[in-house]
Design a protein around this motif. Sequence first.
Motif, PDB file in Angstrom:
ATOM      1  N   TYR A   1       0.898  -1.080  -0.062  1.00 21.86           N
ATOM      2  CA  TYR A   1       0.010   0.024  -0.019  1.00 21.86           C
ATOM      3  C   TYR A   1       0.897   1.100  -0.161  1.00 21.86           C
ATOM      4  N   LEU A   2       0.362   2.156  -0.618  1.00 21.51           N
ATOM      5  CA  LEU A   2       1.197   3.463  -0.628  1.00 21.51           C
ATOM      6  C   LEU A   2       0.700   4.159   0.586  1.00 21.51           C
ATOM      7  N   CYS A   3       1.703   4.614   1.211  1.00 24.43           N
ATOM      8  CA  CYS A   3       1.192   5.444   2.627  1.00 24.43           C
ATOM      9  C   CYS A   3       2.060   6.977   2.670  1.00 24.43           C
ATOM     10  N   ASP A   4       1.356   7.743   3.328  1.00 28.74           N
ATOM     11  CA  ASP A   4       2.027   9.026   3.583  1.00 28.74           C
ATOM     12  C   ASP A   4       3.092   8.880   4.479  1.00 28.74           C
TER      13      ASP A   4
ATOM     14  N   THR B   1       6.085   4.138   2.068  1.00 28.82           N
ATOM     15  CA  THR B   1       6.243   5.659   2.409  1.00 28.82           C
ATOM     16  C   THR B   1       7.326   6.334   1.297  1.00 28.82           C
TER      17      THR B   1
ATOM     18  N   TYR C   1       8.163  16.576  -1.817  1.00 29.67           N
ATOM     19  CA  TYR C   1       7.195  15.582  -2.077  1.00 29.67           C
ATOM     20  C   TYR C   1       5.919  15.994  -2.657  1.00 29.67           C
TER      21      TYR C   1
ATOM     22  N   HIS D   1       5.617   8.569  -6.213  1.00 31.19           N
ATOM     23  CA  HIS D   1       4.733   8.469  -5.121  1.00 31.19           C
ATOM     24  C   HIS D   1       3.555   9.491  -4.944  1.00 31.19           C
ATOM     25  N   ALA D   2       3.866  10.540  -4.924  1.00 34.34           N
ATOM     26  CA  ALA D   2       2.931  11.821  -4.749  1.00 34.34           C
ATOM     27  C   ALA D   2       2.107  11.601  -5.857  1.00 34.34           C
TER      28      ALA D   2
ATOM     29  N   ARG E   1      -0.065   8.588  -4.869  1.00 35.87           N
ATOM     30  CA  ARG E   1      -1.045   8.869  -3.677  1.00 35.87           C
ATOM     31  C   ARG E   1      -2.148   9.847  -4.179  1.00 35.87           C
ATOM     32  N   ASN E   2      -2.053  10.704  -5.157  1.00 31.42           N
ATOM     33  CA  ASN E   2      -3.166  11.747  -5.666  1.00 31.42           C
ATOM     34  C   ASN E   2      -4.255  11.125  -6.221  1.00 31.42           C
TER      35      ASN E   2
ATOM     36  N   ILE F   1      -5.498   8.478  -4.331  1.00 31.85           N
ATOM     37  CA  ILE F   1      -6.177   8.182  -3.191  1.00 31.85           C
ATOM     38  C   ILE F   1      -6.839   9.561  -2.686  1.00 31.85           C
ATOM     39  N   GLU F   2      -6.237  10.793  -2.836  1.00 29.74           N
ATOM     40  CA  GLU F   2      -6.704  12.052  -2.173  1.00 29.74           C
ATOM     41  C   GLU F   2      -8.135  12.304  -3.075  1.00 29.74           C
TER      42      GLU F   2
END
Length: 186
Positions: free
Chosen positions: A40-43, A54, A61, A82-83, A86-87, A89-90
């Motif tokens: 999982y991608l995590c912050d 992470t 970042y 990564h960012a 993760r975007n 997810i946001e």
Amino acid sequence: MIFTFVWAGWEGIAHDSRVLKEVASNPTSGFPFPPPDKYYLCDAAYTNTRGFLTPYRNTRYWLADFRRRRPISKEERFNHAHAQLRNVIERAYGVLKARFPILKQMAPYPFPVQRDVVIACFAVHNFIRKYNIQDELFMGFEEMNMVTHNVQGGGSESIEWGLEGTEYMTTLRNQIANQLFSTASN
């Protein structure tokens, strides 16, 4: 932009990593641990350990940081990739909160009702997404080239919070960063 797991039922405010540790250690939670070759991608608030990747700390970042200047180092290139991921997810949370404003300011219902409202909101969100119902909110929050994959658990039934899990994920992160950096250099 589908949620794979919801754990509703914490009263008040709790740090995300504390909730994850609680859920992961609860054998009845049904938490879908990632298979051994997935993560999982995590912050940065989470522990970089087996199954949870992470970004590099103390390295640029946020996507806005890269608008002024492209990534230079392998760590920055990794954090940028990564960012971007993760975007997604946001954006999923953005759709959820836009569709269900009650999640931003929960009505003063009894706690069990509040929990059920949260779960129902996630369930309706996933239903709309899974069945490709034409939805303006999803269209407004997604990129044209975004692909949704069916994600399922299947890995070990625990998280390695110790040194071995951290070293494993740090090595994997470095390998990914090196590959991203060498691909960009070519």
